[in-house]
Design a protein around this motif. Structure first.
Motif, PDB file in Angstrom:
ATOM      1  N   LEU A 154      -8.464   4.335  -3.053  1.00 39.83           N
ATOM      2  CA  LEU A 154      -8.461   4.457  -1.607  1.00 39.83           C
ATOM      3  C   LEU A 154      -7.468   3.351  -0.901  1.00 39.83           C
ATOM      4  O   LEU A 154      -6.885   2.593  -1.657  1.00 39.83           O
ATOM      5  N   VAL A 155      -6.845   3.742   0.261  1.00 41.44           N
ATOM      6  CA  VAL A 155      -5.934   3.188   0.773  1.00 41.44           C
ATOM      7  C   VAL A 155      -6.495   2.650   2.191  1.00 41.44           C
ATOM      8  O   VAL A 155      -7.096   3.793   2.707  1.00 41.44           O
ATOM      9  N   VAL A 156      -6.726   1.620   2.612  1.00 38.61           N
ATOM     10  CA  VAL A 156      -7.296   1.262   3.837  1.00 38.61           C
ATOM     11  C   VAL A 156      -6.196   0.232   4.615  1.00 38.61           C
ATOM     12  O   VAL A 156      -5.497  -0.449   3.985  1.00 38.61           O
ATOM     13  N   PRO A 157      -6.027   0.631   5.809  1.00 43.93           N
ATOM     14  CA  PRO A 157      -4.963  -0.031   6.732  1.00 43.93           C
ATOM     15  C   PRO A 157      -5.383  -1.533   7.035  1.00 43.93           C
ATOM     16  O   PRO A 157      -4.370  -2.126   7.458  1.00 43.93           O
ATOM     17  N   SER A 158      -6.735  -2.145   6.724  1.00 44.17           N
ATOM     18  CA  SER A 158      -6.885  -3.383   7.178  1.00 44.17           C
ATOM     19  C   SER A 158      -7.924  -4.032   6.331  1.00 44.17           C
ATOM     20  O   SER A 158      -8.698  -3.196   5.712  1.00 44.17           O
ATOM     21  N   MET A 174     -10.037  -0.073  -3.878  1.00 45.13           N
ATOM     22  CA  MET A 174      -9.398   0.050  -2.484  1.00 45.13           C
ATOM     23  C   MET A 174      -8.015  -0.747  -2.504  1.00 45.13           C
ATOM     24  O   MET A 174      -8.075  -2.120  -3.012  1.00 45.13           O
ATOM     25  N   HIS A 175      -7.164  -0.508  -1.733  1.00 46.56           N
ATOM     26  CA  HIS A 175      -5.786  -1.185  -1.741  1.00 46.56           C
ATOM     27  C   HIS A 175      -5.497  -1.198   0.186  1.00 46.56           C
ATOM     28  O   HIS A 175      -5.429  -0.345   0.629  1.00 46.56           O
ATOM     29  N   VAL A 176      -5.468  -2.495   0.201  1.00 48.39           N
ATOM     30  CA  VAL A 176      -5.117  -2.617   1.873  1.00 48.39           C
ATOM     31  C   VAL A 176      -3.491  -2.606   1.877  1.00 48.39           C
ATOM     32  O   VAL A 176      -2.892  -3.544   1.485  1.00 48.39           O
ATOM     33  N   ILE A 177      -3.395  -1.299   2.492  1.00 49.90           N
ATOM     34  CA  ILE A 177      -1.767  -1.309   2.712  1.00 49.90           C
ATOM     35  C   ILE A 177      -1.661  -0.819   4.202  1.00 49.90           C
ATOM     36  O   ILE A 177      -2.150   0.408   4.393  1.00 49.90           O
ATOM     37  N   PRO A 178      -1.380  -1.516   5.148  1.00 49.31           N
ATOM     38  CA  PRO A 178      -1.326  -1.147   6.573  1.00 49.31           C
ATOM     39  C   PRO A 178       0.175  -0.167   6.714  1.00 49.31           C
ATOM     40  O   PRO A 178       0.762  -0.375   5.815  1.00 49.31           O
ATOM     41  N   THR A 179       0.305   0.612   7.715  1.00 52.28           N
ATOM     42  CA  THR A 179       1.452   1.018   7.886  1.00 52.28           C
ATOM     43  C   THR A 179       2.529   0.177   8.480  1.00 52.28           C
ATOM     44  O   THR A 179       2.181  -0.428   9.507  1.00 52.28           O
ATOM     45  N   GLY A 180       3.677   0.023   8.043  1.00 51.18           N
ATOM     46  CA  GLY A 180       4.701  -0.835   8.456  1.00 51.18           C
ATOM     47  C   GLY A 180       5.592  -0.168   9.836  1.00 51.18           C
ATOM     48  O   GLY A 180       5.375   0.908  10.003  1.00 51.18           O
ATOM     49  N   ILE A 181       6.348  -0.973  10.260  1.00 53.91           N
ATOM     50  CA  ILE A 181       7.323  -0.726  11.264  1.00 53.91           C
ATOM     51  C   ILE A 181       8.593  -0.496  10.845  1.00 53.91           C
ATOM     52  O   ILE A 181       9.223  -1.132  10.247  1.00 53.91           O
ATOM     53  N   ALA A 368       8.867  -2.693   2.569  1.00 51.67           N
ATOM     54  CA  ALA A 368       7.953  -3.398   1.690  1.00 51.67           C
ATOM     55  C   ALA A 368       6.416  -2.734   1.467  1.00 51.67           C
ATOM     56  O   ALA A 368       6.186  -2.808   0.487  1.00 51.67           O
ATOM     57  N   LEU A 369       6.136  -2.127   2.708  1.00 54.09           N
ATOM     58  CA  LEU A 369       4.698  -1.698   2.730  1.00 54.09           C
ATOM     59  C   LEU A 369       4.448  -0.543   1.879  1.00 54.09           C
ATOM     60  O   LEU A 369       3.944  -0.096   1.098  1.00 54.09           O
ATOM     61  N   ALA A 370       5.556   0.384   1.861  1.00 57.18           N
ATOM     62  CA  ALA A 370       5.748   1.524   1.233  1.00 57.18           C
ATOM     63  C   ALA A 370       6.076   1.349  -0.197  1.00 57.18           C
ATOM     64  O   ALA A 370       5.489   1.857  -1.087  1.00 57.18           O
ATOM     65  N   ALA A 371       6.730   0.190  -0.607  1.00 56.76           N
ATOM     66  CA  ALA A 371       6.666  -0.215  -2.142  1.00 56.76           C
ATOM     67  C   ALA A 371       5.342  -0.665  -2.673  1.00 56.76           C
ATOM     68  O   ALA A 371       5.119  -0.334  -3.772  1.00 56.76           O
ATOM     69  N   ARG A 372       4.631  -1.180  -1.866  1.00 62.37           N
ATOM     70  CA  ARG A 372       3.154  -1.637  -2.118  1.00 62.37           C
ATOM     71  C   ARG A 372       2.327  -0.369  -2.343  1.00 62.37           C
ATOM     72  O   ARG A 372       1.562  -0.207  -3.498  1.00 62.37           O
ATOM     73  N   LEU A 373       2.753   0.779  -1.568  1.00 62.85           N
ATOM     74  CA  LEU A 373       1.970   2.046  -1.867  1.00 62.85           C
ATOM     75  C   LEU A 373       2.313   2.753  -2.981  1.00 62.85           C
ATOM     76  O   LEU A 373       1.741   3.302  -3.761  1.00 62.85           O
ATOM     77  N   ALA A 374       3.838   2.503  -3.315  1.00 64.16           N
ATOM     78  CA  ALA A 374       4.354   3.185  -4.491  1.00 64.16           C
ATOM     79  C   ALA A 374       3.551   2.486  -5.784  1.00 64.16           C
ATOM     80  O   ALA A 374       3.173   3.108  -6.935  1.00 64.16           O
ATOM     81  N   ASP A 375       3.362   1.193  -5.862  1.00 65.14           N
ATOM     82  CA  ASP A 375       2.633   0.442  -6.737  1.00 65.14           C
ATOM     83  C   ASP A 375       1.164   0.867  -6.906  1.00 65.14           C
ATOM     84  O   ASP A 375       0.597   1.040  -7.992  1.00 65.14           O
ATOM     85  N   ALA A 376       0.648   1.147  -5.738  1.00 65.75           N
ATOM     86  CA  ALA A 376      -0.739   1.394  -5.777  1.00 65.75           C
ATOM     87  C   ALA A 376      -0.794   2.713  -6.444  1.00 65.75           C
ATOM     88  O   ALA A 376      -1.840   3.236  -7.390  1.00 65.75           O
ATOM     89  N   TYR A 377       0.189   3.859  -6.292  1.00 64.84           N
ATOM     90  CA  TYR A 377       0.190   4.896  -6.892  1.00 64.84           C
ATOM     91  C   TYR A 377       0.275   5.107  -8.303  1.00 64.84           C
ATOM     92  O   TYR A 377      -0.194   5.543  -9.059  1.00 64.84           O
TER      93      TYR A 377
END
Length: 406
Positions: A154-158, A174-181, A368-377
């Motif tokens: 799972l990805v959770v934003p907080s 669970m991976h805590v990965i908020p959406t970045g700006i 940076a947050l997208a890179a964390r999501l790619a790592d979770a993938y």
């Protein structure tokens, strides 16, 4: 890496899920990863993005903003999806997309991940008021636990949402990965242009709420806090930018509280134009939702240098808890009104919070947050765990664990 996303909502439907999907897709593409998206078609015109499968959808009773994808139309995409050779299916919403996402992933032989965007425990009560809150809370917890434990991750934003799901008994990683700006999307707007268009005096103190005008957003709380603050700031104005199912109810409350001269409803605004002007016209941004899994609009306001007044409940705690760019009152209307008055009467504090918020928002870098999501993938793809029970159908019946779509 090639990922298939599946969602029950996307633009032109404006909400945090749509924004999150678009932001991550853009940033993942910049990192060299390819994402396709399955989403509903809408009656309203929309300039679509590449790698997006729009599928036939139907009207959702009592919710004219949303559409329900037709399962047969989604399943008809399967031959094309096989050819695309995906590494993972990333489900974004828990309705039709959840169940069809599982079916598709199973047919393609790839793992599944889901982002938990909505805090259903508090959300459902506003839409099913006939059932006791305790019953709805129990149902939503079982529903969430069952869905989440079907996922490989799972990805959770907080962190607050992660802790709540763990409390439910969710055992999936669970991976805590908020959406970045995406900071490039926030150039300076023209507050004077917005004020001039709506007849707001240049010196009139203005508060702003941006978001869906829905019951779970707790906008009635803001109106009652506004009523208290007006006793000390008689010309105070609250602008509400957004639309949703609570609009008529809130307009009725405005009339009952005699706030017609103090509340301005402006509807949805173009995120790349009029909304930026609206943000810049505000002296402060106000927010009191108790159901947010993140609260992107808080970061948007900060990115534009607008000081924030917000309660810290669920996902908003991760943003405003640091106290940078924000004032955090207690979760009651009296203290919230007190913070409004203090901030509106202190231009130096507003300037200080605006500068601090701009710097803080820059740290929530979308790339940076997208890179964390790619790592979770990559982690999920490399260590796929088998589902512990049969894949459920949308109706809740069991399907074979290796279901093949027709």
């Amino acid at each position: 890496m090639k990922v298939l996303m599946v969602s029950d909502v996307y633009f032109p439907r404006v909400n945090g899920v749509s924004t999150s999907i678009r932001t991550f897709r853009q940033e993942l593409a910049a990192l060299g990863h390819e994402t396709d998206l399955i989403a509903p078609d809408y009656p309203a015109h929309h300039g679509d993005e590449s790698h997006t499968f729009r599928v036939a959808s139907r009207y959702v009773p009592l919710d004219p903003e949303d559409r329900m994808m037709k399962p047969r139309a989604v399943r008809a995409l399967l031959p094309q999806l096989h050819e695309r050779r995906y590494d993972l299916v990333h489900i974004q919403t828990p309705f039709v997309a959840h169940y069809l996402g599982i079916e598709i992933a199973d047919a393609l032989g790839v793992p599944t991940m889901e982002t938990y965007h909505t805090f259903f425990e508090e959300y459902l009560y506003h839409y099913v008021p006939l059932l006791p809150r305790s019953v709805l809370r129990g149902l939503s917890r079982r529903f969430s636990r069952r869905q989440c434990n079907r996922m490989n991750a799972l990805v959770v934003p907080s962190s607050a949402m992660r802790d709540k799901l763990a409390e439910y008994g969710v055992s999936a990683p669970m991976h805590v990965i908020p959406t970045g700006i995406p900071m490039a999307e926030f150039p300076p707007g023209s507050g004077d242009a917005f004020r001039g268009q709506h007849g707001i005096g240049s010196r009139r103190p203005m508060l702003l709420y941006v978001g869906r005008v829905a019951y779970e957003k707790n906008i009635d709380f803001l109106l009652r806090a506004l009523e208290k603050a007006i006793a000390q700031i008689p010309d105070l104005l609250l602008t509400i930018a957004g639309e949703g199912p609570a609009l008529a109810s809130l307009k009725g409350l405005v009339a009952r509280l005699n706030l017609q001269e103090h509340v301005l409803f402006v509807g949805y605004l173009d995120r790349r134009g009029a909304l930026l002007d609206c943000y810049r016209a505000a002296d402060a941004f106000v927010f009191a939702s108790r159901t947010e899994t993140q609260g992107l609009v808080l970061l948007e306001a900060m990115a534009l240098g607008i000081p924030v007044i917000s309660t810290a409940v669920m996902g908003t705690r991760d943003i405003v808890g640091a106290g940078r760019g924000a004032r955090v009152p207690q979760d009651n209307e009296t203290d919230f009104a007190r913070e409004i008055v203090n901030l509106m009467n202190d231009p130096a504090l507003r300037a200080q919070l605006g500068a601090a918020g701009r710097a803080y928002a820059a740290e929530w870098n979308a790339a940076a947050l997208a890179a964390r999501l790619a790592d979770a993938y990559q982690e999920v793809i490399g260590s796929r765990r088998p589902l512990s029970s049969p894949v459920e159908s949308r109706a809740g019946a069991a399907l074979p664990a290796r279901a093949t779509l027709p």
